[in-house]
Design an enzyme around this catalytic site. Structure first.
Site, PDB file in Angstrom:
ATOM      1  N   SER A 253       3.643 -44.624  68.823  1.00  0.00           N
ATOM      2  CA  SER A 253       3.080 -43.349  69.163  1.00  0.00           C
ATOM      3  C   SER A 253       2.796 -42.024  68.223  1.00  0.00           C
ATOM      4  O   SER A 253       3.308 -42.038  67.015  1.00  0.00           O
ATOM      5  CB  SER A 253       3.958 -42.591  70.827  1.00  0.00           C
ATOM      6  OG  SER A 253       5.086 -42.200  70.170  1.00  0.00           O
ATOM      7  N   LYS A 254       2.554 -40.866  68.487  1.00  0.00           N
ATOM      8  CA  LYS A 254       2.609 -39.727  68.053  1.00  0.00           C
ATOM      9  C   LYS A 254       4.147 -38.764  66.726  1.00  0.00           C
ATOM     10  O   LYS A 254       3.648 -38.406  66.305  1.00  0.00           O
ATOM     11  CB  LYS A 254       1.806 -38.616  68.594  1.00  0.00           C
ATOM     12  CG  LYS A 254       0.246 -38.938  68.931  1.00  0.00           C
ATOM     13  CD  LYS A 254       0.057 -37.755  69.532  1.00  0.00           C
ATOM     14  CE  LYS A 254      -2.083 -37.790  69.084  1.00  0.00           C
ATOM     15  NZ  LYS A 254      -2.380 -36.803  70.874  1.00  0.00           N
ATOM     16  N   ARG A 255       4.473 -39.339  67.902  1.00  0.00           N
ATOM     17  CA  ARG A 255       5.741 -38.793  67.544  1.00  0.00           C
ATOM     18  C   ARG A 255       7.066 -39.645  66.319  1.00  0.00           C
ATOM     19  O   ARG A 255       6.982 -39.515  66.040  1.00  0.00           O
ATOM     20  CB  ARG A 255       6.729 -38.864  68.663  1.00  0.00           C
ATOM     21  CG  ARG A 255       7.213 -40.363  69.257  1.00  0.00           C
ATOM     22  CD  ARG A 255       8.428 -40.610  69.876  1.00  0.00           C
ATOM     23  NE  ARG A 255       9.119 -42.095  70.654  1.00  0.00           N
ATOM     24  CZ  ARG A 255       8.069 -43.037  70.938  1.00  0.00           C
ATOM     25  NH1 ARG A 255       7.546 -42.599  71.925  1.00  0.00           N
ATOM     26  NH2 ARG A 255       9.259 -44.040  70.704  1.00  0.00           N
ATOM     27  N   HIS A 256       6.231 -41.082  65.932  1.00  0.00           N
ATOM     28  CA  HIS A 256       6.645 -41.199  64.391  1.00  0.00           C
ATOM     29  C   HIS A 256       5.602 -40.772  63.841  1.00  0.00           C
ATOM     30  O   HIS A 256       5.925 -41.561  62.533  1.00  0.00           O
ATOM     31  CB  HIS A 256       5.783 -43.101  65.016  1.00  0.00           C
ATOM     32  CG  HIS A 256       6.673 -43.530  65.983  1.00  0.00           C
ATOM     33  ND1 HIS A 256       6.426 -44.667  66.823  1.00  0.00           N
ATOM     34  CD2 HIS A 256       8.109 -44.252  65.879  1.00  0.00           C
ATOM     35  CE1 HIS A 256       7.440 -44.592  67.957  1.00  0.00           C
ATOM     36  NE2 HIS A 256       8.319 -44.434  67.546  1.00  0.00           N
ATOM     37  N   GLY A 257       4.615 -40.335  63.363  1.00  0.00           N
ATOM     38  CA  GLY A 257       3.646 -39.762  62.877  1.00  0.00           C
ATOM     39  C   GLY A 257       2.254 -40.097  62.725  1.00  0.00           C
ATOM     40  O   GLY A 257       1.587 -39.910  64.288  1.00  0.00           O
TER      41      GLY A 257
END
Length: 500
Positions: A253-257
């Site tokens: 997801s976006k939290r991984h980059g």
């Protein structure tokens, strides 16, 4: 089934194209090209509240950037048009009427409140929370009369009294008991057909032989198989691709980059690197070792049977490794074209159409010097910033630099270098620089780091960096160009540094 393999990629234009969907598109495309089949692009835009034309435009641009062309779809009309679900609503209505007439579907007049009460009762009694089928018993006559009177209804499919089976190329034979599926809604009371219904109608009418998609669709598949059976259509083969996880083994997801194709493009990841990496997320070559493949090479070696059911871990370091590999192979002029916007955005360069050939040649040298040290092209303006913004004070006072500058040897080296620079009326050349450093080495006895670090700090602000024989001409030539930001010459840098 069609004489040749036919696959489709069917995204919803509700947001950006992300890694998981891009891999799905790639695997479909590779399967079609490897087997000399057809690859279709279909836009699933029945979610009218969230679908936007700009998202469709972006996803088409992303697919084209990746090099994935389609044989039928938007812009490539074929015998199965139209290719947007919003333009196929009449087709769905015709097929719904057919199912109702044949008794394979029925109208459901249950209200949302009644369905929720039924669900809560099933939960309390620890039964499967599926529809009871109460409206199955409504006669065709009563059903038609209630519909004619204006009573709202949904349309449900009668699930057959047998297990629902399908073959999955990745997972083998899969079976769902019919009682776990219940009678799924085909058309909501609003008149909007649901995903599992329209996707099946479209796949059948477009003669799709293989459905290759993410494993989040496995639970949808028995409902779709039931629709195929209701119409008497052949069931395609399925291949459900594993989930892509982040480094923490949670769903990517976006939290991984960065996760969207547009963001990777903006970062300066080359399409050939991203395609290569996406292919490796769940698939591997038969030799178990090869990791670098062009799109043409992938087309020759890709086999869907080698796709694994195990989750794939998205490794940004591996992607950067591949990007460095392709940056080295890329045409220098192409790389210069791709990197120019980063400098223009930073206010360091003017628009490319307004510069002389000399500026263009100088910039090509700049990219050739810095690109080998990059993971992504968007890093280049930061790497080269010292060329445009030399800060003598920061160079002098940096905690890393001070110990290298306070020695007596360092001062002798700088004084000797400054004397030579100040006596030069013309720009310094690489050959002169080499000769000077050899002379200073003989005069001061300085060697290695003692000799070169003080000079490098005086010219760049740091004790490590690009090779001097390429850096010196870049500084001198750049100082004579009409750029938005003046590039200090070698002499200007030395003077500024020694005056502090």
């Amino acid at each position: 089934m069609p004489e040749k393999n036919r696959v489709r990629f069917a995204p919803s234009p509700t947001g950006l194209l992300h890694v998981g969907n891009a891999r799905t598109a790639l695997y479909n495309w590779l399967f079609a090209r490897h087997t000399e089949g057809d690859f279709l692009l279909r836009i699933e835009d029945t979610d009218l509240d969230r679908s936007e034309a700009r998202h469709e435009t972006q996803l088409i641009a992303d697919l084209e950037w990746l090099g994935l062309s389609w044989d039928e779809g938007p812009g490539v009309e074929g015998p199965h048009a139209p290719y947007r679900q919003s333009e196929r609503l009449g087709i769905y209505r015709e097929h719904t009427d057919r199912l109702l007439a044949e008794g394979k579907a029925y109208r459901c007049f249950c209200t949302a409140e009644e369905l929720e009460t039924e669900r809560q009762r099933a939960a309390a009694e620890h039964r499967p929370q599926v529809y009871s089928g109460r409206c199955r018993a409504v006669s065709a006559t009563d059903s038609a009369a209630r519909a004619a009177s204006g009573e709202p209804f949904a349309v449900r499919l009668r699930i057959p009294d047998h297990p629902l089976r399908f073959h999955d190329i990745v997972r083998g034979e899969v079976e769902f008991p019919n009682e776990t599926v219940s009678d799924p809604i085909l058309v909501r009371s609003s008149g909007v057909p649901v995903y599992n219904y329209v996707v099946t109608v479209d796949d059948a009418l477009m003669e799709i032989s293989h459905v290759i998609r993410g494993d989040d669709h496995i639970s949808n598949t028995p409902k779709q198989v039931a629709v195929y059976e209701a119409f008497g259509w052949p069931v395609p083969q399925f291949a459900h691709l594993s989930t892509i996880l982040g480094s923490d083994r949670e769903r990517l997801s976006k939290r991984h980059g960065a996760t969207s194709i547009a963001s990777f493009r903006d970062m300066g990841i080359l399409p050939e690197a991203l395609v290569n990496y996406l292919a490796l997320l769940g698939w591997g070559a038969e030799d178990g070792r090869s990791e670098t493949f062009t799109l043409d090479e992938l087309t020759k070696v890709f086999k869907i049977e080698r796709v694994t059911a195990s989750p794939a871990i998205f490794d940004f370091d591996k992607l950067h490794w591949l990007n460095r590999h392709y940056l080295k192979l890329a045409d220098p002029e192409r790389i210069a074209d791709l990197t120019w916007p980063y400098f223009e955005k930073a206010g360091l360069l003017p628009p490319p159409g307004s510069v002389s050939s000399g500026t263009r040649t100088w910039f090509s040298k700049l990219t050739a010097l810095f690109v080998p040290s990059l993971d992504r092209l968007d890093q280049i303006s930061g790497k080269a910033d010292f060329l445009f913004h030399f800060n003598a004070v920061a160079a002098r006072t940096s905690e890393e630099n001070v110990p290298l500058l306070i020695t007596e040897t360092a001062q002798k080296v700088l004084d000797a270098f400054a004397a030579r620079v100040r006596n030069m009326a013309d720009p310094v050349t690489s050959e002169q620089f080499k000769r000077w450093m050899n002379e200073i080495k003989a005069e001061t006895g300085a060697r290695g780091k003692e000799l070169f670090h003080p000079v490098r700090i005086a010219l760049t602000g740091a004790h490590s960096g690009p090779e001097f024989d390429k850096l010196i001409p870049l500084i001198e030539e750049g100082s004579r160009l009409p750029l938005p930001v003046h590039i200090s010459s070698v002499r200007e840098r030395v003077d500024a540094f020694l005056q502090i």
